[in-house]
Write a protein that holds these residues in place. Sequence first.
Motif, short mmCIF file in Angstrom:
data_model
loop_
_atom_site.label_atom_id
_atom_site.label_comp_id
_atom_site.label_asym_id
_atom_site.label_seq_id
_atom_site.Cartn_x
_atom_site.Cartn_y
_atom_site.Cartn_z
N PRO A 131 14.40 7.71 11.79
CA PRO A 131 14.07 6.47 12.49
C PRO A 131 14.90 5.27 12.06
CG PRO A 131 12.38 6.99 10.88
CD PRO A 131 13.29 8.17 10.93
N SER A 174 16.80 3.44 20.94
CA SER A 174 15.53 3.79 20.31
C SER A 174 15.75 4.35 18.90
CB SER A 174 14.77 4.83 21.14
OG SER A 174 13.51 5.10 20.56
N ARG A 175 14.72 4.19 18.09
CA ARG A 175 14.71 4.85 16.79
C ARG A 175 14.25 6.30 16.92
NH1 ARG A 175 15.44 1.11 12.94
NH2 ARG A 175 15.16 -1.06 13.54
N GLU A 194 10.28 -1.75 18.81
CA GLU A 194 11.29 -0.93 18.14
C GLU A 194 12.02 -1.70 17.03
OE1 GLU A 194 12.58 2.29 18.90
OE2 GLU A 194 12.23 2.66 21.04
N VAL A 237 19.61 4.36 14.83
CA VAL A 237 19.32 4.01 16.22
C VAL A 237 20.13 4.90 17.15
CG1 VAL A 237 19.34 2.17 17.95
CG2 VAL A 237 18.79 1.65 15.55
#
Length: 258
Positions: free
Chosen positions: A141, A158-159, A211, A144
């Motif tokens: 996470p 998104s992670r 996020e 990215v």
Amino acid sequence: MTGFVVAIPARYAASRLPGKPLRLLGGEPLVLHVARRALLAGAREVWVATDDRRIADALDGMDEVRVAMTDAGHSSGTDRLAECARIAGWDDATVVVNLQGDEPFAPAAGIRAVAEALVDGTAPMSTLATPVEDAGTLFDPNVVKLVRNVRNEAMYFSRAPIAWHRDGFARSREVLPQGAQWLRHIGIYGYRAGFLQQFAAMPPGTLEQMESLEQLRVLEAGFPISVGLSPAPFPPGIDTPEDLERAQALLAAGTTIA
């Protein structure tokens, strides 16, 4: 690519590594290494936007690098660079590359590439990506990921591991499924100075807050972001003491990127 400027946000009070721009790498402050990378890329102007006189003092003797003393209350590097642009007096059409102050090994070709992605595309903002090479990176996470469309514009950052390979990950999450490709985001950005001001004035978006990714503010507001592939490896930036130790070893081994 010529005619672009590089602005380097350098805040003293980094949460995970306080005083980061002044931490020594190879006996010199980190901010000096980053500024040299910007000069090596051929930027017509290089600015360091900081909130601390000690960082400005560390740049004494680098006549090619200018310093913008910015407000200590800025909540993001984007806000700091927007103030830097006003101090520098750039017109709205100026191509600005935002090179993070913790990227001492940023390749010159990569810095130029993010400016080229902006100029060659139609989006008001650009960034870079590189292929993900292992499942550990994809599921981390702290890394990215992004997906882009046929126009090489970002669809989402998104992670989480996007896109989700339904059948492949049902079998295993230890290896990447064959025949698919994922992209890791590289946190370098290009924009016209006019859009930089517009970006900084936008309210934070819901996705951005979920996020903790500022670039999602741009997508949620309906603006595209061009995504180029980095032409050279982009070693990870420095966020922690452990990262700094790894950077010291990389420098000592002489394996840094030209």
